[in-house]
Each structure stands twice: as C-alpha cells, then as structure tokens.
Design a protein around this motif. Sequence first.
Motif, PDB file in Angstrom:
ATOM      1  N   GLN A 105     109.851  24.079  -3.738  1.00 26.40           N
ATOM      2  CA  GLN A 105     111.603  24.035  -3.691  1.00 26.40           C
ATOM      3  C   GLN A 105     111.268  25.724  -4.886  1.00 26.40           C
ATOM      4  O   GLN A 105     110.511  25.399  -5.517  1.00 26.40           O
ATOM      5  N   LYS A 106     112.612  25.672  -5.078  1.00 28.18           N
ATOM      6  CA  LYS A 106     113.456  26.611  -5.477  1.00 28.18           C
ATOM      7  C   LYS A 106     114.603  26.085  -6.153  1.00 28.18           C
ATOM      8  O   LYS A 106     115.170  25.703  -6.178  1.00 28.18           O
ATOM      9  N   ARG A 107     114.325  25.979  -8.207  1.00 27.81           N
ATOM     10  CA  ARG A 107     115.795  25.111  -8.826  1.00 27.81           C
ATOM     11  C   ARG A 107     115.988  25.814  -9.951  1.00 27.81           C
ATOM     12  O   ARG A 107     115.239  26.863 -10.200  1.00 27.81           O
ATOM     13  N   SER A 115     113.160  28.869 -10.569  1.00 29.53           N
ATOM     14  CA  SER A 115     112.471  28.526 -11.192  1.00 29.53           C
ATOM     15  C   SER A 115     111.455  27.545  -9.590  1.00 29.53           C
ATOM     16  O   SER A 115     111.821  27.147  -8.896  1.00 29.53           O
ATOM     17  N   ALA A 116     110.274  27.769  -8.866  1.00 23.57           N
ATOM     18  CA  ALA A 116     109.490  26.778  -8.285  1.00 23.57           C
ATOM     19  C   ALA A 116     108.626  25.785  -8.519  1.00 23.57           C
ATOM     20  O   ALA A 116     108.025  25.372  -9.454  1.00 23.57           O
ATOM     21  N   GLY A 150     102.440  30.321  -8.304  1.00 20.37           N
ATOM     22  CA  GLY A 150     103.548  30.070  -8.998  1.00 20.37           C
ATOM     23  C   GLY A 150     104.764  29.396  -9.484  1.00 20.37           C
ATOM     24  O   GLY A 150     105.661  29.707 -10.172  1.00 20.37           O
ATOM     25  N   CYS A 151     104.373  28.295  -8.978  1.00 17.75           N
ATOM     26  CA  CYS A 151     105.068  27.431  -9.594  1.00 17.75           C
ATOM     27  C   CYS A 151     105.596  26.598 -11.192  1.00 17.75           C
ATOM     28  O   CYS A 151     103.894  26.490 -11.860  1.00 17.75           O
ATOM     29  N   TYR A 152     106.586  26.560 -11.231  1.00 15.30           N
ATOM     30  CA  TYR A 152     106.790  25.580 -12.878  1.00 15.30           C
ATOM     31  C   TYR A 152     105.689  24.375 -12.824  1.00 15.30           C
ATOM     32  O   TYR A 152     105.379  23.782 -13.956  1.00 15.30           O
TER      33      TYR A 152
END
Length: 185
Positions: A105-107, A115-116, A150-152
């Motif tokens: 998900q993108k937020r 961020s992902a 690359g997820c946060y």
Amino acid sequence: FYIQLKIINVPFRRLTKCSFGAYNQGMNTDEIVIGRAAESDIPAIGALLVQVNNVHSALRPDLFRMNGRKYTDEALISLLRDETRPVFAARLRGVLVGYAFCIRQKRAGADGRESATLYIDDLCVDERMRGTGIGRTLFAHVLAYARESGCYNVTLNVWNGNEAALRFYKDMGLHIQKYGMELVL
C-alpha cells in the motif's frame, strides 16, 4: 474491536530457508522453504483459510460462519496473479504448511510525503504445525520482502480475543499502532 499492530526496529535478516532444528529440537533434519504461492497451492491454501476462519468464527460468530473461507478459488487465482498482493507459501518437505497474504500500500503522511506499507492481510500456519518455527520463518521472510521492496513499515490487524496471535506478533517485535472500535447495533 480489533488491534492494528506496526513493526518497528526489527533487525534485518533475510530468510528463505531455515533449519527446523533452530526452533524445534526434535525435528532438526527438516527444512522450511518460503516462496511465492502458485495456483497449484490453492487446495492447500483453501484448507488453511478454513482454519483461520474457524478461529475468527469462535471469536465473532456474528461476522464469520464456521467452515467458511475468506476467498473463493477464483479470487485466489486473481490474488496470486496480482504483483501488488504477494502471497507467500511455507513448505515443509514440499508440503504447504503456511501462508502469508500481503498487500503493498502507498500512504501519504501528515507531512505530505508518500511511503509504502506492507499490510499482512492474513498469516496462517497449519494448526498441527504451530509452535514449530514455521510462523517465525514465514514472518521473517515477509519482513525481508518488505525491506527489499522499500516499505517503511509492516502492519496487520488482530481480532480482539485472538490472544495466541497477539502474543506471536508481539514476540515478533510488533506493537500496537492504533485501536479499531465498534458498536454492534
């Protein structure tokens, strides 16, 4: 209500294979292999979906019916083909014994930065194999995938009353991010 958990400060460790012996002294010759699920896995995934549903049904019979499933076979085929929704399979000696359904998900943050997040929609280990390290290995693989993508952060929801799942995720380093509340009318 449900609890949403978020993982923070977990050291990176890429695992795709793990010796069973690291977690269960009596099974030190077996090996867990994690990879992407395939359409040929649908029958085994379906059986595990029923196990998860039955846990939820015991907690919330108003929302889940016993022996139901979250996804039909047709929905699973679609999910397995969707690159934004990876489904990982845990195998022991070639037999599927667990899965993790994820959603990338993108937020947008409060500061406007995007961020992902990798949301774990469902994680299950066959009830006969719980406590053997399969869930830990599967979760570690999901974390490695999230980092490499690359997820946060990694998030998931746990139904109120599912104490075993809550304990497992806390042991994995997650903490409560927010509470979801309801009033049944």
